[in-house]
Design a protein around this motif. Sequence first.
Motif, mmCIF file in Angstrom:
data_model
loop_
_atom_site.group_PDB
_atom_site.id
_atom_site.type_symbol
_atom_site.label_atom_id
_atom_site.label_comp_id
_atom_site.label_asym_id
_atom_site.label_seq_id
_atom_site.Cartn_x
_atom_site.Cartn_y
_atom_site.Cartn_z
ATOM 1 N N LEU A 1 0.839 -1.207 0.000
ATOM 2 C CA LEU A 1 0.000 0.000 0.000
ATOM 3 C C LEU A 1 0.871 1.253 0.000
ATOM 4 N N ASN A 2 1.889 1.264 0.840
ATOM 5 C CA ASN A 2 2.799 2.412 0.886
ATOM 6 C C ASN A 2 3.585 2.570 -0.407
ATOM 7 N N LEU A 3 4.097 1.474 -0.929
ATOM 8 C CA LEU A 3 4.888 1.525 -2.155
ATOM 9 C C LEU A 3 4.051 2.024 -3.332
ATOM 10 N N ILE B 1 10.376 14.932 -4.167
ATOM 11 C CA ILE B 1 11.392 14.456 -3.210
ATOM 12 C C ILE B 1 10.739 13.625 -2.105
ATOM 13 N N LEU B 2 9.669 14.129 -1.510
ATOM 14 C CA LEU B 2 8.990 13.420 -0.420
ATOM 15 C C LEU B 2 8.491 12.056 -0.868
ATOM 16 N N GLU B 3 7.726 12.035 -1.930
ATOM 17 C CA GLU B 3 7.132 10.767 -2.376
ATOM 18 C C GLU B 3 8.169 9.847 -3.010
ATOM 19 N N GLY B 4 9.191 10.417 -3.631
ATOM 20 C CA GLY B 4 10.279 9.597 -4.155
ATOM 21 C C GLY B 4 11.016 8.890 -3.033
ATOM 22 N N ALA B 5 11.298 9.633 -1.953
ATOM 23 C CA ALA B 5 11.964 9.034 -0.789
ATOM 24 C C ALA B 5 11.073 7.959 -0.166
ATOM 25 N N VAL C 1 11.300 4.854 -2.272
ATOM 26 C CA VAL C 1 12.580 4.148 -2.086
ATOM 27 C C VAL C 1 12.581 3.385 -0.763
ATOM 28 N N VAL C 2 12.131 4.023 0.301
ATOM 29 C CA VAL C 2 12.074 3.352 1.604
ATOM 30 C C VAL C 2 11.145 2.141 1.540
ATOM 31 N N VAL D 1 12.081 -5.438 -0.248
ATOM 32 C CA VAL D 1 13.239 -6.330 -0.429
ATOM 33 C C VAL D 1 13.528 -7.080 0.871
ATOM 34 N N ARG D 2 13.508 -6.369 1.992
ATOM 35 C CA ARG D 2 13.741 -7.013 3.297
ATOM 36 C C ARG D 2 12.672 -8.076 3.565
#
Length: 81
Positions: free
Chosen positions: A37-39, A59-63, A66-67, A73-74
């Motif tokens: 949902l976040n991604l 910048i905000l949504e790109g970061a 990425v997070v 991946v984790r």
Amino acid sequence: MNTTDWLGSIGVFLILLAYLLNTLGKLTTKDLAFILLNLTGAALACLASILLDYLPFIILEGAWTVVSCFSLVRYLRNPLH
């Protein structure tokens, strides 16, 4: 509403839905649904920000995207969910 408005609105809705479900105890931050949902939400909101050419939210949504990718991946590397 135009396409950009729809993309941004859906993206923000998905991010807020993840937050609401986490707050209500329906999802944890380690759940795949929360991560997706976040991604998805962040990616859509970032795309809308790019289309609007609004750098602070790019910048905000790109970061955030990425997070969320790191979280995914984790999650995928950990066989014991």
